[in-house]
Motif scaffolding. Structure first.
Motif, PDB file in Angstrom:
ATOM      1  N   PRO A  33      28.782  83.969-130.782  1.00 42.20           N
ATOM      2  CA  PRO A  33      28.940  83.068-129.627  1.00 42.20           C
ATOM      3  C   PRO A  33      27.592  82.687-129.037  1.00 42.20           C
ATOM      4  N   ARG A  34      27.410  81.395-128.751  1.00 44.33           N
ATOM      5  CA  ARG A  34      26.146  80.911-128.205  1.00 44.33           C
ATOM      6  C   ARG A  34      26.406  79.853-127.135  1.00 44.33           C
ATOM      7  N   THR A  35      25.464  79.733-126.225  1.00 41.01           N
ATOM      8  CA  THR A  35      25.384  78.559-125.355  1.00 41.01           C
ATOM      9  C   THR A  35      24.134  77.787-125.774  1.00 41.01           C
ATOM     10  N   LEU A  36      24.022  76.554-125.325  1.00 36.92           N
ATOM     11  CA  LEU A  36      22.907  75.707-125.748  1.00 36.92           C
ATOM     12  C   LEU A  36      21.565  76.354-125.423  1.00 36.92           C
ATOM     13  N   ASN A  37      21.441  76.895-124.217  1.00 34.94           N
ATOM     14  CA  ASN A  37      20.161  77.447-123.784  1.00 34.94           C
ATOM     15  C   ASN A  37      19.876  78.826-124.376  1.00 34.94           C
ATOM     16  N   ALA A  38      20.857  79.421-125.047  1.00 35.75           N
ATOM     17  CA  ALA A  38      20.657  80.750-125.640  1.00 35.75           C
ATOM     18  C   ALA A  38      20.431  80.667-127.139  1.00 35.75           C
ATOM     19  N   ALA A  39      20.186  79.462-127.642  1.00 39.47           N
ATOM     20  CA  ALA A  39      20.021  79.274-129.085  1.00 39.47           C
ATOM     21  C   ALA A  39      18.663  78.658-129.389  1.00 39.47           C
ATOM     22  N   THR A  40      18.055  79.085-130.478  1.00 36.14           N
ATOM     23  CA  THR A  40      16.827  78.469-130.972  1.00 36.14           C
ATOM     24  C   THR A  40      17.174  77.595-132.171  1.00 36.14           C
ATOM     25  N   PRO A  41      16.408  76.549-132.436  1.00 30.91           N
ATOM     26  CA  PRO A  41      16.692  75.704-133.605  1.00 30.91           C
ATOM     27  C   PRO A  41      16.662  76.523-134.896  1.00 30.91           C
ATOM     28  N   GLU A  42      17.697  76.387-135.687  1.00 30.75           N
ATOM     29  CA  GLU A  42      17.775  77.105-136.961  1.00 30.75           C
ATOM     30  C   GLU A  42      18.706  76.352-137.898  1.00 30.75           C
ATOM     31  N   PRO A  43      18.591  76.585-139.200  1.00 25.76           N
ATOM     32  CA  PRO A  43      19.381  75.808-140.166  1.00 25.76           C
ATOM     33  C   PRO A  43      20.818  76.289-140.295  1.00 25.76           C
ATOM     34  N   TYR A  44      21.729  75.346-140.505  1.00 25.51           N
ATOM     35  CA  TYR A  44      23.129  75.637-140.799  1.00 25.51           C
ATOM     36  C   TYR A  44      23.527  74.866-142.050  1.00 25.51           C
ATOM     37  N   ASP A  45      24.516  75.354-142.748  1.00 28.53           N
ATOM     38  CA  ASP A  45      25.033  74.611-143.893  1.00 28.53           C
ATOM     39  C   ASP A  45      25.865  73.421-143.425  1.00 28.53           C
ATOM     40  N   LEU A  46      26.506  73.575-142.259  1.00 27.42           N
ATOM     41  CA  LEU A  46      27.380  72.521-141.741  1.00 27.42           C
ATOM     42  C   LEU A  46      27.499  72.674-140.237  1.00 27.42           C
ATOM     43  N   VAL A  47      27.439  71.552-139.524  1.00 28.48           N
ATOM     44  CA  VAL A  47      27.668  71.533-138.076  1.00 28.48           C
ATOM     45  C   VAL A  47      28.833  70.593-137.810  1.00 28.48           C
ATOM     46  N   ILE A  48      29.832  71.075-137.091  1.00 29.67           N
ATOM     47  CA  ILE A  48      31.020  70.270-136.819  1.00 29.67           C
ATOM     48  C   ILE A  48      31.301  70.236-135.322  1.00 29.67           C
ATOM     49  N   SER A  49      32.048  69.230-134.905  1.00 27.66           N
ATOM     50  CA  SER A  49      32.486  69.140-133.516  1.00 27.66           C
ATOM     51  C   SER A  49      33.739  68.288-133.473  1.00 27.66           C
ATOM     52  N   ASN A  50      34.824  68.898-133.065  1.00 24.68           N
ATOM     53  CA  ASN A  50      36.101  68.200-132.998  1.00 24.68           C
ATOM     54  C   ASN A  50      36.272  67.637-131.584  1.00 24.68           C
ATOM     55  N   TYR A  51      35.710  66.472-131.328  1.00 27.71           N
ATOM     56  CA  TYR A  51      35.744  65.737-130.059  1.00 27.71           C
ATOM     57  C   TYR A  51      34.711  66.213-129.037  1.00 27.71           C
ATOM     58  N   ALA A  52      34.346  67.506-129.045  1.00 26.97           N
ATOM     59  CA  ALA A  52      33.557  68.055-127.944  1.00 26.97           C
ATOM     60  C   ALA A  52      32.213  67.353-127.773  1.00 26.97           C
ATOM     61  N   PHE A  53      31.528  67.024-128.871  1.00 27.67           N
ATOM     62  CA  PHE A  53      30.216  66.390-128.753  1.00 27.67           C
ATOM     63  C   PHE A  53      30.307  65.075-127.982  1.00 27.67           C
ATOM     64  N   SER A  54      31.375  64.328-128.220  1.00 31.69           N
ATOM     65  CA  SER A  54      31.549  63.038-127.539  1.00 31.69           C
ATOM     66  C   SER A  54      31.858  63.206-126.058  1.00 31.69           C
ATOM     67  N   GLU A  55      32.234  64.415-125.639  1.00 29.33           N
ATOM     68  CA  GLU A  55      32.577  64.673-124.236  1.00 29.33           C
ATOM     69  C   GLU A  55      31.372  65.144-123.425  1.00 29.33           C
ATOM     70  N   LEU A  56      30.236  65.323-124.100  1.00 24.31           N
ATOM     71  CA  LEU A  56      29.040  65.803-123.419  1.00 24.31           C
ATOM     72  C   LEU A  56      28.261  64.647-122.803  1.00 24.31           C
ATOM     73  N   PRO A  57      27.603  64.874-121.667  1.00 26.66           N
ATOM     74  CA  PRO A  57      26.733  63.818-121.112  1.00 26.66           C
ATOM     75  C   PRO A  57      25.562  63.566-122.044  1.00 26.66           C
ATOM     76  N   ARG A  58      24.962  62.394-121.942  1.00 25.03           N
ATOM     77  CA  ARG A  58      23.937  61.954-122.889  1.00 25.03           C
ATOM     78  C   ARG A  58      22.761  62.930-122.947  1.00 25.03           C
ATOM     79  N   ALA A  59      22.339  63.461-121.806  1.00 27.33           N
ATOM     80  CA  ALA A  59      21.199  64.373-121.808  1.00 27.33           C
ATOM     81  C   ALA A  59      21.460  65.606-122.642  1.00 27.33           C
ATOM     82  N   VAL A  60      22.677  66.127-122.592  1.00 29.45           N
ATOM     83  CA  VAL A  60      23.010  67.315-123.361  1.00 29.45           C
ATOM     84  C   VAL A  60      23.155  66.976-124.844  1.00 29.45           C
ATOM     85  N   GLN A  61      23.735  65.796-125.146  1.00 33.81           N
ATOM     86  CA  GLN A  61      23.805  65.362-126.543  1.00 33.81           C
ATOM     87  C   GLN A  61      22.420  65.309-127.164  1.00 33.81           C
TER      88      GLN A  61
END
Length: 211
Positions: free
Chosen positions: A183-211
């Motif tokens: 489990p992570r929050t945005l501010n508790a994560a450092t940039p790192e590689p993933y094989d796949l990043v998904i978002s089922n609607y949630a990314f579109s619900e974020l304000p532009r600054a957070v996106q």
């Protein structure tokens, strides 16, 4: 009565972020519903029917569930049959609304949507076994459980509001997983590689600054 009090006394709402950083789900009432489910086993046992929670999650209609099931049956890719014996037990957690779709036991339309998304991922990306996946907006961890069960992912990183990740952890700890979740929050994560990043609607619900 709870919803009426929230309208009369908006100060009773609970938010995770400053107003200009809030997602659509960070609406005050949803956070309270999540906190109730985390803090109380009685609420956790029925959280999928909480009306404040349903404004954000667990609101897939019976008819939409029927459409998802039809897609799964038409594709016949093994996703639905592979999930029936193990994954659909997840419907026992949180007391979701379930309907008779003529497949034996009643099914949650939300779980059917998670299965349909897994089928989409299989078509688009092939074998996901042993992969590291990140999901932006994990809800209660339903998609994470589906991917772990069907694909045997190595690691599944779930990004969401702090209280929501606690609920997802409580939910996922109700099962024995093949891989692990983080489990992570945005501010508790450092940039790192993933094989796949998904978002089922949630990314579109974020304000532009957070996106």
């Amino acid at each position: 009565m709870r919803r009426l009090l929230l309208k009369i006394f908006p100060g009773m709402r609970e938010f995770s972020s400053a107003e200009d950083l809030r997602s659509d789900s960070d609406n005050g009432a949803y956070n309270l519903a999540v906190r109730r489910a985390v803090a109380s086993y009685r609420h956790f046992a029925n959280f999928k029917r909480d009306k404040d929670y349903n404004k954000i999650l667990e609101h897939v209609s019976e008819q939409d569930g029927r459409e998802y099931l039809k897609i799964l049956q038409d594709r016949n890719d093994g996703i639905f049959n592979g999930a029936r014996k193990t994954l659909l037990r997840s419907d026992a957690i949180g007391n979701p609304r379930k309907y008779d779709y003529g497949t034996g036991a009643p099914l949650s339309p939300t779980t059917l949507r998670y299965l349909k998304v897994a089928s989409d991922l299989k078509i688009l990306f092939g074998d996901l076994s042993g992969t590291r996946i990140a999901e932006i907006g994990c809800g209660y961890g339903g998609q994470a459980l589906v991917c772990d069960t069907l694909f045997k992912t190595r690691e599944y990183v779930i990004f969401d509001l702090p209280d929501v990740t606690r609920l997802a952890a409580k939910y996922l700890e109700s099962f024995l997983l093949n891989g692990c979740y983080v489990p992570r929050t945005l501010n508790a994560a450092t940039p790192e590689p993933y094989d796949l990043v998904i978002s089922n609607y949630a990314f579109s619900e974020l304000p532009r600054a957070v996106q």
